[in-house]
Design an enzyme around this catalytic site. Structure first.
Site, short mmCIF file in Angstrom:
data_model
loop_
_atom_site.label_atom_id
_atom_site.label_comp_id
_atom_site.label_asym_id
_atom_site.label_seq_id
_atom_site.Cartn_x
_atom_site.Cartn_y
_atom_site.Cartn_z
N GLU A 148 0.87 -1.17 0.00
CA GLU A 148 0.00 0.00 0.00
C GLU A 148 0.91 1.22 0.00
O GLU A 148 1.97 1.21 0.60
CB GLU A 148 -0.90 0.08 1.24
CG GLU A 148 -1.99 -0.96 1.29
CD GLU A 148 -1.57 -2.22 2.04
OE1 GLU A 148 -2.27 -3.22 1.93
OE2 GLU A 148 -0.52 -2.19 2.70
N TYR A 176 7.23 2.48 -8.07
CA TYR A 176 6.60 1.17 -8.09
C TYR A 176 6.09 0.82 -9.49
O TYR A 176 6.26 -0.31 -9.97
CB TYR A 176 5.46 1.09 -7.08
CG TYR A 176 5.89 1.24 -5.65
CD1 TYR A 176 7.01 0.56 -5.15
CD2 TYR A 176 5.19 2.05 -4.76
CE1 TYR A 176 7.40 0.70 -3.83
CE2 TYR A 176 5.58 2.18 -3.44
CZ TYR A 176 6.69 1.51 -2.98
OH TYR A 176 7.07 1.65 -1.67
#
Length: 157
Positions: free
Chosen positions: A111, A123
């Site tokens: 998360e 990411y």
């Protein structure tokens, strides 16, 4: 990739209880809503893999993950603010992927704050995809809450 070269003496070692003072000091510099010493201590007590990143003797960052079946959940990955933007987060992610594969993992989950566009870009460049959202997941300023973006990456066979 940053123009700054990744230091040649990078190495990881497992985090221990004795490291928590230095880790918490970096955590507090890096985040307005930092993990507490207790968060790290509980992670270690639960047996979650936690790694410290060093350049020679200097602590540059760390990560904490947990494995459930064939999935790794990245709980915390942090580079000391003075060393951000040098590719160290990507280096730690790559090392985490290598360890995850060795552990038999097929997926990595995480998360990230919806407002953390820099981390989200890292990411995404690494291959993670947004798969959901957790509403009001993170504490934010003035008693508010912030959504978390759920991301995952399928590891190669």
């Amino acid at each position: 990739m940053s123009a700054n070269p990744v230091p040649a003496q990078l190495h990881l070692r497992p985090m221990t209880e004795a490291d928590l003072e230095a880790v918490v000091a970096i955590e507090q510099l890096a985040y307005a809503h930092a993990w507490t010493r207790r968060n790290f201590a509980d992670s270690l007590a639960a047996g979650y893999p936690a790694q410290l990143l060093f350049d020679g003797p200097e602590l540059l960052g760390y990560n904490v993950a947990m494995q459930v079946a064939d999935e790794i959940h990245l709980l915390n990955i942090t580079v000391a603010p003075a060393h951000q933007g040098q590719g160290l987060g990507r280096w730690m992610l790559q090392e985490l992927m290598t360890r995850s594969l060795a552990l038999g993992a097929r997926w990595v989950w995480l998360e990230v704050r919806a407002s953390n566009t820099q981390a989200r870009r890292v990411y995404e460049r690494f291959g993670f995809a947004q798969v959901g959202e957790r509403k009001d997941y993170y504490p934010a300023a003035h008693g508010q809450r912030e959504h978390a973006i759920i991301m995952s990456l399928r590891l190669p066979a």
